[in-house]
Design an enzyme around this catalytic site. Structure first.
Site, PDB file in Angstrom:
ATOM      1  N   THR A   1       0.871  -1.180   0.000  1.00 14.73           N
ATOM      2  CA  THR A   1       0.000   0.000   0.000  1.00 14.73           C
ATOM      3  C   THR A   1       0.904   1.226   0.000  1.00 14.73           C
ATOM      4  O   THR A   1       1.589   1.501   0.998  1.00 14.73           O
ATOM      5  CB  THR A   1      -0.903   0.016   1.252  1.00 14.73           C
ATOM      6  OG1 THR A   1      -1.667  -1.184   1.279  1.00 14.73           O
ATOM      7  CG2 THR A   1      -1.836   1.215   1.224  1.00 14.73           C
TER       8      THR A   1
ATOM      9  N   LYS B   1      -0.153   5.323   8.244  1.00 14.54           N
ATOM     10  CA  LYS B   1       0.515   5.483   6.933  1.00 14.54           C
ATOM     11  C   LYS B   1      -0.552   5.591   5.836  1.00 14.54           C
ATOM     12  O   LYS B   1      -0.503   6.491   4.990  1.00 14.54           O
ATOM     13  CB  LYS B   1       1.418   4.282   6.645  1.00 14.54           C
ATOM     14  CG  LYS B   1       1.885   4.193   5.183  1.00 14.54           C
ATOM     15  CD  LYS B   1       2.591   2.882   4.861  1.00 14.54           C
ATOM     16  CE  LYS B   1       1.736   1.657   4.939  1.00 14.54           C
ATOM     17  NZ  LYS B   1       1.396   1.012   3.676  1.00 14.54           N
TER      18      LYS B   1
ATOM     19  N   LYS C   1      -7.651   1.622  -2.732  1.00 10.64           N
ATOM     20  CA  LYS C   1      -7.256   1.200  -1.377  1.00 10.64           C
ATOM     21  C   LYS C   1      -7.447   2.368  -0.393  1.00 10.64           C
ATOM     22  O   LYS C   1      -7.833   2.169   0.760  1.00 10.64           O
ATOM     23  CB  LYS C   1      -5.803   0.724  -1.395  1.00 10.64           C
ATOM     24  CG  LYS C   1      -5.204   0.395  -0.044  1.00 10.64           C
ATOM     25  CD  LYS C   1      -5.695  -0.927   0.548  1.00 10.64           C
ATOM     26  CE  LYS C   1      -5.079  -1.158   1.920  1.00 10.64           C
ATOM     27  NZ  LYS C   1      -5.414  -2.444   2.504  1.00 10.64           N
TER      28      LYS C   1
HETATM   29  P1  NAP Z   1       5.615  -6.426   7.308  1.00  8.99           P
HETATM   30  O1  NAP Z   1       5.237  -7.701   7.960  1.00  8.99           O
HETATM   31  O2  NAP Z   1       6.179  -5.330   8.136  1.00  8.99           O
HETATM   32  O3  NAP Z   1       6.632  -6.782   6.127  1.00  8.99           O
HETATM   33  C1  NAP Z   1       7.238  -5.775   5.365  1.00  8.99           C
HETATM   34  C2  NAP Z   1       8.162  -6.433   4.374  1.00  8.99           C
HETATM   35  O4  NAP Z   1       8.829  -5.421   3.623  1.00  8.99           O
HETATM   36  C3  NAP Z   1       9.270  -7.278   5.014  1.00  8.99           C
HETATM   37  O5  NAP Z   1       9.557  -8.352   4.174  1.00  8.99           O
HETATM   38  C4  NAP Z   1      10.431  -6.288   5.068  1.00  8.99           C
HETATM   39  O6  NAP Z   1      11.704  -6.900   5.142  1.00  8.99           O
HETATM   40  C5  NAP Z   1      10.250  -5.594   3.741  1.00  8.99           C
HETATM   41  N1  NAP Z   1      10.895  -4.287   3.709  1.00  8.99           N
HETATM   42  C6  NAP Z   1      10.554  -3.185   4.414  1.00  8.99           C
HETATM   43  N2  NAP Z   1      11.380  -2.175   4.116  1.00  8.99           N
HETATM   44  C7  NAP Z   1      12.254  -2.647   3.215  1.00  8.99           C
HETATM   45  C8  NAP Z   1      13.353  -2.061   2.532  1.00  8.99           C
HETATM   46  N3  NAP Z   1      13.698  -0.776   2.708  1.00  8.99           N
HETATM   47  N4  NAP Z   1      14.043  -2.843   1.691  1.00  8.99           N
HETATM   48  C9  NAP Z   1      13.707  -4.132   1.509  1.00  8.99           C
HETATM   49  N5  NAP Z   1      12.677  -4.738   2.123  1.00  8.99           N
HETATM   50  C10 NAP Z   1      11.965  -3.996   2.963  1.00  8.99           C
HETATM   51  O7  NAP Z   1       4.371  -5.779   6.511  1.00  8.99           O
HETATM   52  P2  NAP Z   1       3.058  -6.500   5.981  1.00  8.99           P
HETATM   53  O8  NAP Z   1       2.050  -6.551   7.066  1.00  8.99           O
HETATM   54  O9  NAP Z   1       3.416  -7.738   5.232  1.00  8.99           O
HETATM   55  O10 NAP Z   1       2.529  -5.373   4.957  1.00  8.99           O
HETATM   56  C11 NAP Z   1       3.105  -5.209   3.672  1.00  8.99           C
HETATM   57  C12 NAP Z   1       2.255  -4.196   2.885  1.00  8.99           C
HETATM   58  O11 NAP Z   1       0.908  -4.678   2.790  1.00  8.99           O
HETATM   59  C13 NAP Z   1       2.188  -2.808   3.540  1.00  8.99           C
HETATM   60  O12 NAP Z   1       2.188  -1.820   2.555  1.00  8.99           O
HETATM   61  C14 NAP Z   1       0.848  -2.849   4.290  1.00  8.99           C
HETATM   62  O13 NAP Z   1       0.286  -1.549   4.457  1.00  8.99           O
HETATM   63  C15 NAP Z   1       0.016  -3.696   3.345  1.00  8.99           C
HETATM   64  N6  NAP Z   1      -1.089  -4.419   3.988  1.00  8.99           N
HETATM   65  C16 NAP Z   1      -0.912  -5.076   5.170  1.00  8.99           C
HETATM   66  C17 NAP Z   1      -1.999  -5.728   5.744  1.00  8.99           C
HETATM   67  C18 NAP Z   1      -1.847  -6.456   7.079  1.00  8.99           C
HETATM   68  O14 NAP Z   1      -2.879  -6.846   7.664  1.00  8.99           O
HETATM   69  N7  NAP Z   1      -0.636  -6.680   7.580  1.00  8.99           N
HETATM   70  C19 NAP Z   1      -3.244  -5.713   5.132  1.00  8.99           C
HETATM   71  C20 NAP Z   1      -3.392  -5.063   3.918  1.00  8.99           C
HETATM   72  C21 NAP Z   1      -2.307  -4.413   3.346  1.00  8.99           C
HETATM   73  P3  NAP Z   1      12.317  -7.366   6.554  1.00  8.99           P
HETATM   74  O15 NAP Z   1      11.764  -8.741   6.811  1.00  8.99           O
HETATM   75  O16 NAP Z   1      13.766  -7.339   6.357  1.00  8.99           O
HETATM   76  O17 NAP Z   1      11.859  -6.358   7.596  1.00  8.99           O
END
Ligand code: NAP
Length: 297
Positions: A101, A244, A176
Protein backbone atom coordinates in the site's frame (compact mmCIF):
# COMPACT_ATOMS: atom_id res chain seq x y z
CA UNK A 1 3.07 -22.28 -14.84
CA UNK A 2 5.25 -19.20 -14.66
CA UNK A 3 8.67 -18.15 -13.52
CA UNK A 4 7.98 -15.62 -10.77
CA UNK A 5 9.88 -13.52 -8.23
CA UNK A 6 8.38 -12.41 -4.91
CA UNK A 7 10.07 -9.59 -2.99
CA UNK A 8 9.09 -8.91 0.63
CA UNK A 9 8.23 -11.86 2.86
CA UNK A 10 6.46 -10.05 5.70
CA UNK A 11 3.18 -10.91 7.36
CA UNK A 12 1.46 -10.65 3.97
CA UNK A 13 4.14 -11.56 1.44
CA UNK A 14 5.30 -14.79 3.11
CA UNK A 15 1.98 -16.63 2.73
CA UNK A 16 1.17 -14.97 -0.63
CA UNK A 17 4.43 -16.23 -2.13
CA UNK A 18 3.62 -19.60 -0.56
CA UNK A 19 0.33 -19.77 -2.44
CA UNK A 20 2.17 -19.08 -5.72
CA UNK A 21 4.49 -22.02 -5.03
CA UNK A 22 1.57 -24.25 -4.00
CA UNK A 23 -0.17 -23.38 -7.30
CA UNK A 24 2.88 -24.78 -9.13
CA UNK A 25 4.69 -21.59 -10.12
CA UNK A 26 8.47 -21.48 -10.01
CA UNK A 27 9.17 -18.89 -7.28
CA UNK A 28 12.39 -17.06 -6.40
CA UNK A 29 12.11 -14.97 -3.24
CA UNK A 30 14.05 -12.03 -1.89
CA UNK A 31 13.75 -10.62 1.62
CA UNK A 32 15.95 -7.94 3.23
CA UNK A 33 16.29 -10.09 6.36
CA UNK A 34 17.71 -13.23 4.73
CA UNK A 35 16.60 -15.59 7.51
CA UNK A 36 12.96 -15.13 6.43
CA UNK A 37 13.88 -16.12 2.86
CA UNK A 38 15.65 -19.22 4.24
CA UNK A 39 12.55 -20.13 6.26
CA UNK A 40 10.35 -19.61 3.18
CA UNK A 41 12.51 -21.85 0.95
CA UNK A 42 12.60 -24.52 3.63
CA UNK A 43 8.81 -24.50 3.83
CA UNK A 44 7.80 -24.07 0.19
CA UNK A 45 10.84 -25.06 -1.94
CA UNK A 46 11.80 -22.65 -4.74
CA UNK A 47 14.94 -20.55 -4.40
CA UNK A 48 16.17 -17.34 -2.83
CA UNK A 49 18.12 -14.45 -4.32
CA UNK A 50 20.70 -12.16 -2.73
CA UNK A 51 19.20 -8.94 -4.17
CA UNK A 52 15.86 -7.83 -5.70
CA UNK A 53 17.71 -7.51 -9.02
CA UNK A 54 18.88 -11.12 -8.92
CA UNK A 55 15.35 -12.28 -8.02
CA UNK A 56 13.87 -10.43 -11.01
CA UNK A 57 16.39 -11.72 -13.58
CA UNK A 58 14.60 -14.03 -16.04
CA UNK A 59 11.23 -13.81 -14.22
CA UNK A 60 8.01 -13.39 -16.21
CA UNK A 61 6.25 -11.89 -13.19
CA UNK A 62 7.82 -9.87 -10.37
CA UNK A 63 5.71 -9.29 -7.26
CA UNK A 64 6.49 -6.96 -4.37
CA UNK A 65 4.86 -6.59 -0.95
CA UNK A 66 6.89 -4.21 1.22
CA UNK A 67 6.00 -1.45 3.68
CA UNK A 68 5.86 2.12 2.33
CA UNK A 69 6.95 4.35 -0.57
CA UNK A 70 10.62 4.43 0.47
CA UNK A 71 10.76 0.66 0.85
CA UNK A 72 9.19 0.13 -2.57
CA UNK A 73 11.59 2.60 -4.21
CA UNK A 74 14.47 0.78 -2.59
CA UNK A 75 13.51 -2.70 -3.84
CA UNK A 76 12.53 -1.53 -7.35
CA UNK A 77 14.86 1.35 -8.23
CA UNK A 78 17.78 0.30 -6.00
CA UNK A 79 18.93 1.04 -2.47
CA UNK A 80 21.17 4.09 -1.83
CA UNK A 81 21.49 4.81 -5.55
CA UNK A 82 22.80 1.28 -6.21
CA UNK A 83 21.94 -1.06 -9.09
CA UNK A 84 20.51 -3.83 -6.92
CA UNK A 85 16.82 -2.94 -7.55
CA UNK A 86 14.43 -5.32 -9.28
CA UNK A 87 13.92 -3.03 -12.29
CA UNK A 88 17.60 -3.38 -13.20
CA UNK A 89 17.06 -7.15 -13.52
CA UNK A 90 13.73 -7.16 -15.40
CA UNK A 91 13.71 -8.73 -18.86
CA UNK A 92 11.78 -6.98 -21.62
CA UNK A 93 8.12 -8.03 -21.49
CA UNK A 94 8.18 -8.94 -17.80
CA UNK A 95 5.20 -7.86 -15.71
CA UNK A 96 5.64 -6.07 -12.40
CA UNK A 97 2.85 -6.34 -9.78
CA UNK A 98 3.04 -4.39 -6.54
CA UNK A 99 0.90 -5.48 -3.58
CA UNK A 100 2.23 -2.89 -1.10
CA UNK A 101 0.00 0.00 0.00
CA UNK A 102 1.83 3.10 -1.29
CA UNK A 103 1.01 6.45 -2.92
CA UNK A 104 -0.76 6.55 -6.27
CA UNK A 105 1.98 8.96 -7.38
CA UNK A 106 4.66 6.32 -6.88
CA UNK A 107 2.52 3.69 -8.63
CA UNK A 108 2.21 6.00 -11.66
CA UNK A 109 5.93 6.86 -11.59
CA UNK A 110 6.94 3.18 -11.53
CA UNK A 111 4.50 2.44 -14.34
CA UNK A 112 6.03 5.19 -16.52
CA UNK A 113 9.57 4.04 -15.67
CA UNK A 114 8.76 0.49 -16.72
CA UNK A 115 7.05 1.52 -19.96
CA UNK A 116 10.34 3.03 -21.09
CA UNK A 117 11.93 -0.38 -20.36
CA UNK A 118 9.34 -2.24 -22.47
CA UNK A 119 7.61 -3.67 -19.37
CA UNK A 120 4.18 -3.19 -17.83
CA UNK A 121 3.06 -2.86 -14.23
CA UNK A 122 -0.01 -3.17 -12.06
CA UNK A 123 -0.58 -1.49 -8.71
CA UNK A 124 -2.49 -4.12 -6.77
CA UNK A 125 -2.89 -3.34 -3.06
CA UNK A 126 -4.78 -5.89 -1.01
CA UNK A 127 -7.39 -6.06 1.72
CA UNK A 128 -8.19 -8.98 3.99
CA UNK A 129 -5.30 -8.89 6.46
CA UNK A 130 -3.01 -11.65 7.62
CA UNK A 131 -5.88 -14.16 7.74
CA UNK A 132 -6.84 -13.33 4.15
CA UNK A 133 -3.24 -13.76 3.00
CA UNK A 134 -2.84 -17.07 4.82
CA UNK A 135 -6.12 -18.47 3.53
CA UNK A 136 -5.46 -17.14 0.00
CA UNK A 137 -8.66 -15.09 0.15
CA UNK A 138 -7.51 -11.51 -0.41
CA UNK A 139 -9.46 -8.75 -2.12
CA UNK A 140 -7.14 -7.17 -4.71
CA UNK A 141 -7.83 -3.74 -6.23
CA UNK A 142 -5.88 -3.07 -9.39
CA UNK A 143 -4.69 -0.25 -11.61
CA UNK A 144 -2.93 -0.83 -14.93
CA UNK A 145 -3.39 -1.67 -18.64
CA UNK A 146 -6.01 -4.25 -19.73
CA UNK A 147 -3.49 -6.59 -21.33
CA UNK A 148 -1.32 -6.64 -18.19
CA UNK A 149 -4.38 -7.43 -16.07
CA UNK A 150 -5.34 -10.32 -18.34
CA UNK A 151 -1.87 -11.79 -17.84
CA UNK A 152 -1.70 -11.22 -14.08
CA UNK A 153 -5.19 -12.33 -13.04
CA UNK A 154 -4.67 -16.11 -13.35
CA UNK A 155 -1.43 -15.86 -11.36
CA UNK A 156 -2.87 -13.62 -8.60
CA UNK A 157 -5.80 -16.06 -8.37
CA UNK A 158 -3.50 -18.21 -6.21
CA UNK A 159 -4.18 -15.92 -3.21
CA UNK A 160 -7.31 -13.97 -4.14
CA UNK A 161 -10.99 -14.23 -3.35
CA UNK A 162 -11.72 -11.19 -5.50
CA UNK A 163 -9.73 -9.24 -8.08
CA UNK A 164 -11.17 -6.02 -9.52
CA UNK A 165 -9.52 -4.01 -12.29
CA UNK A 166 -10.56 -0.47 -11.34
CA UNK A 167 -8.70 1.65 -13.92
CA UNK A 168 -5.34 2.84 -15.18
CA UNK A 169 -2.04 3.15 -13.27
CA UNK A 170 -2.64 4.39 -9.70
CA UNK A 171 -6.33 3.40 -9.62
CA UNK A 172 -5.60 0.38 -7.40
CA UNK A 173 -3.87 2.58 -4.82
CA UNK A 174 -6.60 5.24 -4.85
CA UNK A 175 -9.20 2.49 -4.39
CA UNK A 176 -7.26 1.20 -1.38
CA UNK A 177 -7.44 4.76 0.02
CA UNK A 178 -11.24 4.62 -0.33
CA UNK A 179 -11.13 1.31 1.56
CA UNK A 180 -9.15 2.82 4.44
CA UNK A 181 -11.31 5.98 4.58
CA UNK A 182 -14.42 3.77 4.94
CA UNK A 183 -12.80 1.59 7.62
CA UNK A 184 -11.80 4.65 9.68
CA UNK A 185 -15.37 5.95 9.79
CA UNK A 186 -16.90 2.55 10.51
CA UNK A 187 -14.48 1.88 13.39
CA UNK A 188 -15.21 5.28 14.92
CA UNK A 189 -18.92 4.41 14.89
CA UNK A 190 -18.49 0.86 16.21
CA UNK A 191 -16.24 2.19 19.03
CA UNK A 192 -18.81 4.73 20.16
CA UNK A 193 -21.71 2.26 19.81
CA UNK A 194 -19.92 -0.33 21.91
CA UNK A 195 -18.99 2.14 24.66
CA UNK A 196 -22.58 3.46 24.64
CA UNK A 197 -23.89 -0.10 25.09
CA UNK A 198 -21.49 -0.62 28.02
CA UNK A 199 -22.55 2.69 29.60
CA UNK A 200 -26.17 1.46 29.32
CA UNK A 201 -25.22 -1.88 31.01
CA UNK A 202 -26.50 -3.85 28.01
CA UNK A 203 -25.45 -7.44 27.29
CA UNK A 204 -22.86 -6.82 24.54
CA UNK A 205 -23.28 -10.24 22.90
CA UNK A 206 -27.04 -9.71 22.64
CA UNK A 207 -26.57 -6.18 21.26
CA UNK A 208 -24.28 -7.56 18.55
CA UNK A 209 -26.75 -10.34 17.83
CA UNK A 210 -29.60 -7.85 17.56
CA UNK A 211 -27.95 -5.26 15.32
CA UNK A 212 -25.44 -7.16 13.22
CA UNK A 213 -28.20 -8.54 11.00
CA UNK A 214 -29.50 -5.05 10.23
CA UNK A 215 -28.26 -1.84 8.67
CA UNK A 216 -25.43 -1.43 11.22
CA UNK A 217 -23.77 -4.67 10.06
CA UNK A 218 -20.13 -4.34 9.02
CA UNK A 219 -16.97 -6.43 8.71
CA UNK A 220 -15.65 -4.57 11.76
CA UNK A 221 -18.73 -5.47 13.78
CA UNK A 222 -18.65 -9.10 12.67
CA UNK A 223 -14.91 -9.53 13.29
CA UNK A 224 -13.92 -7.00 15.98
CA UNK A 225 -16.91 -6.37 18.30
CA UNK A 226 -16.12 -9.28 20.64
CA UNK A 227 -12.37 -8.55 20.87
CA UNK A 228 -13.07 -4.84 21.45
CA UNK A 229 -15.48 -5.78 24.24
CA UNK A 230 -12.68 -7.93 25.75
CA UNK A 231 -10.04 -5.16 25.40
CA UNK A 232 -8.01 -7.52 23.18
CA UNK A 233 -5.94 -5.64 20.59
CA UNK A 234 -2.57 -7.42 20.25
CA UNK A 235 -3.22 -8.84 16.78
CA UNK A 236 -4.44 -7.75 13.36
CA UNK A 237 -3.75 -4.63 11.28
CA UNK A 238 -1.37 -2.29 13.12
CA UNK A 239 -2.28 1.33 13.85
CA UNK A 240 1.16 2.38 12.49
CA UNK A 241 0.15 0.93 9.09
CA UNK A 242 -3.30 2.55 9.27
CA UNK A 243 -1.77 5.97 9.94
CA UNK A 244 0.52 5.48 6.93
CA UNK A 245 -2.56 4.64 4.82
CA UNK A 246 -4.68 7.54 6.12
CA UNK A 247 -1.69 9.84 5.47
CA UNK A 248 -1.66 8.66 1.83
CA UNK A 249 -5.40 9.34 1.54
CA UNK A 250 -5.11 12.79 3.13
CA UNK A 251 -2.22 13.67 0.78
CA UNK A 252 -4.21 12.52 -2.24
CA UNK A 253 -7.25 14.53 -1.04
CA UNK A 254 -5.12 17.67 -1.00
CA UNK A 255 -4.55 17.02 -4.71
CA UNK A 256 -8.03 15.86 -5.79
CA UNK A 257 -9.95 18.33 -3.61
CA UNK A 258 -12.02 15.72 -1.72
CA UNK A 259 -13.07 16.64 1.81
CA UNK A 260 -12.05 14.05 4.45
CA UNK A 261 -12.99 15.56 7.83
CA UNK A 262 -13.78 12.20 9.48
CA UNK A 263 -10.68 10.42 8.18
CA UNK A 264 -8.53 13.39 9.32
CA UNK A 265 -10.10 13.31 12.78
CA UNK A 266 -9.75 9.53 13.14
CA UNK A 267 -6.11 9.86 12.06
CA UNK A 268 -5.57 12.23 15.02
CA UNK A 269 -7.45 9.83 17.32
CA UNK A 270 -4.99 7.14 16.23
CA UNK A 271 -2.12 9.46 17.15
CA UNK A 272 -3.61 9.53 20.66
CA UNK A 273 -3.78 5.71 20.77
CA UNK A 274 -0.16 5.55 19.57
CA UNK A 275 0.76 7.85 22.48
CA UNK A 276 -0.98 5.31 24.74
CA UNK A 277 1.45 2.64 23.41
CA UNK A 278 -0.86 1.28 20.70
CA UNK A 279 1.45 1.50 17.64
CA UNK A 280 1.39 -2.22 16.86
CA UNK A 281 -2.14 -2.84 18.13
CA UNK A 282 -5.04 -3.61 15.78
CA UNK A 283 -6.95 -0.63 14.36
CA UNK A 284 -9.93 -1.58 16.55
CA UNK A 285 -7.86 -0.22 19.49
CA UNK A 286 -9.36 3.12 18.40
CA UNK A 287 -11.89 2.42 21.16
CA UNK A 288 -9.15 2.77 23.82
CA UNK A 289 -9.35 6.56 23.66
CA UNK A 290 -12.96 6.35 24.86
CA UNK A 291 -13.29 5.76 28.60
CA UNK A 292 -15.48 2.86 29.68
CA UNK A 293 -18.27 5.25 30.70
CA UNK A 294 -18.39 6.61 27.16
CA UNK A 295 -16.41 9.68 28.21
CA UNK A 296 -13.35 10.69 26.24
CA UNK A 297 -10.15 9.70 28.11
P1 NAP B 1 5.62 -6.43 7.31
O1 NAP B 1 5.24 -7.70 7.96
O2 NAP B 1 6.18 -5.33 8.14
O3 NAP B 1 6.63 -6.78 6.13
C1 NAP B 1 7.24 -5.78 5.37
C2 NAP B 1 8.16 -6.43 4.37
O4 NAP B 1 8.83 -5.42 3.62
C3 NAP B 1 9.27 -7.28 5.01
O5 NAP B 1 9.56 -8.35 4.17
C4 NAP B 1 10.43 -6.29 5.07
O6 NAP B 1 11.70 -6.90 5.14
C5 NAP B 1 10.25 -5.59 3.74
N1 NAP B 1 10.89 -4.29 3.71
C6 NAP B 1 10.55 -3.19 4.41
N2 NAP B 1 11.38 -2.18 4.12
C7 NAP B 1 12.25 -2.65 3.21
C8 NAP B 1 13.35 -2.06 2.53
N3 NAP B 1 13.70 -0.78 2.71
N4 NAP B 1 14.04 -2.84 1.69
C9 NAP B 1 13.71 -4.13 1.51
N5 NAP B 1 12.68 -4.74 2.12
C10 NAP B 1 11.96 -4.00 2.96
O7 NAP B 1 4.37 -5.78 6.51
P2 NAP B 1 3.06 -6.50 5.98
O8 NAP B 1 2.05 -6.55 7.07
O9 NAP B 1 3.42 -7.74 5.23
O10 NAP B 1 2.53 -5.37 4.96
C11 NAP B 1 3.11 -5.21 3.67
C12 NAP B 1 2.25 -4.20 2.88
O11 NAP B 1 0.91 -4.68 2.79
C13 NAP B 1 2.19 -2.81 3.54
O12 NAP B 1 2.19 -1.82 2.55
C14 NAP B 1 0.85 -2.85 4.29
O13 NAP B 1 0.29 -1.55 4.46
C15 NAP B 1 0.02 -3.70 3.34
N6 NAP B 1 -1.09 -4.42 3.99
C16 NAP B 1 -0.91 -5.08 5.17
C17 NAP B 1 -2.00 -5.73 5.74
C18 NAP B 1 -1.85 -6.46 7.08
O14 NAP B 1 -2.88 -6.85 7.66
N7 NAP B 1 -0.64 -6.68 7.58
C19 NAP B 1 -3.24 -5.71 5.13
C20 NAP B 1 -3.39 -5.06 3.92
C21 NAP B 1 -2.31 -4.41 3.35
P3 NAP B 1 12.32 -7.37 6.55
O15 NAP B 1 11.76 -8.74 6.81
O16 NAP B 1 13.77 -7.34 6.36
O17 NAP B 1 11.86 -6.36 7.60
Amino acid sequence: MSKTAFIGLGVMGFPMAGHLAAAGHQVTVYNRTASKADAWVERYGGSKAATPREAAEGAEFVFTCVGNDDDLKSVTLGSNGGDDGAFAGLSEGALFVDHSTVSADLARHLSETLQSQGCESIDAPVSGGQAGAEKGKLAIMCGGPDAAMARAMPVMDAYAARIVHVGGPGAGQTTKMVNQICIAGVLAGVSEGLRFAQASSLDLAKVKDAISGGAAQSWQMDNRWDSMADDHFDFGFAIDWMRKDLGLALDEARRNGASLPTAATVDQYYAEVQAMGGNRQDTSALIRRLGKSGERR
